[in-house]
Design an enzyme around this catalytic site. Sequence first.
Site, PDB file in Angstrom:
ATOM      1  N   CYS A 188    -101.471 -36.956 -74.694  1.00  0.00           N
ATOM      2  CA  CYS A 188    -101.046 -36.735 -73.306  1.00  0.00           C
ATOM      3  C   CYS A 188    -102.202 -36.296 -72.413  1.00  0.00           C
ATOM      4  CB  CYS A 188     -99.910 -35.720 -73.242  1.00  0.00           C
ATOM      5  SG  CYS A 188    -100.426 -34.067 -73.743  1.00  0.00           S
TER       6      CYS A 188
ATOM      7  N   CYS B 157     -99.473 -29.788 -67.548  1.00  0.00           N
ATOM      8  CA  CYS B 157     -98.184 -29.801 -68.234  1.00  0.00           C
ATOM      9  C   CYS B 157     -97.403 -28.506 -67.970  1.00  0.00           C
ATOM     10  CB  CYS B 157     -98.385 -29.988 -69.728  1.00  0.00           C
ATOM     11  SG  CYS B 157     -96.856 -29.751 -70.638  1.00  0.00           S
TER      12      CYS B 157
ATOM     13  N   CYS C 244     -95.978 -29.466 -76.725  1.00  0.00           N
ATOM     14  CA  CYS C 244     -96.509 -28.615 -75.644  1.00  0.00           C
ATOM     15  C   CYS C 244     -96.643 -27.171 -76.150  1.00  0.00           C
ATOM     16  CB  CYS C 244     -95.596 -28.637 -74.422  1.00  0.00           C
ATOM     17  SG  CYS C 244     -95.151 -30.293 -73.870  1.00  0.00           S
TER      18      CYS C 244
END
Length: 161
Positions: free
Chosen positions: A36, A65, A109
């Site tokens: 990502c 993020c 994440c």
Amino acid sequence: MTEDLQKRIQAALANPQNMGEMAGADSIGTVGNADCGEMLRLWVKFKEQNGKRVIDRATFQSFGCETAIAVASLATELIRGKTAEEALALKTEELAGELGPLPPMKIHCAQLVEGALRSALEPVAAETKKEISPATNPNAPTLLDSFSKPKESVKLTFLDE
Ligand code: FES
């Protein structure tokens, strides 16, 4: 992502804790996720408390993020007052704290935050272990060794008169 989780993330982002670089940090950890493109850096400062080296403060920087920012904000609060070993023992879902369970696509994440923590704290934990280990290291010299070791012989040289 559920609407409920989105709300909790937004609530954490409304007042993010411990964002930004820290001058004079004792340890820094950086991780990135190639998939990502997110990167997260963590700064940690320690203090002595009751004979233990505990985390005084941790700050972070993250780019983009929202979930990683929300988790890092909660995690940097959660690890305060813990030793490096105690903080390293926290599981990914514990770091996400009040965000609750994350959907599969967002677990990485929180793992990014966990990775940054590991990167910053593992060297400190290893150092602490080394400092403590003489008592548990079987090869370390013991107090008895220091008494039973043969003393170096002393050589006397007499000067001629
Ligand atoms: Fe990759 Fe959040 S989307 S860290």
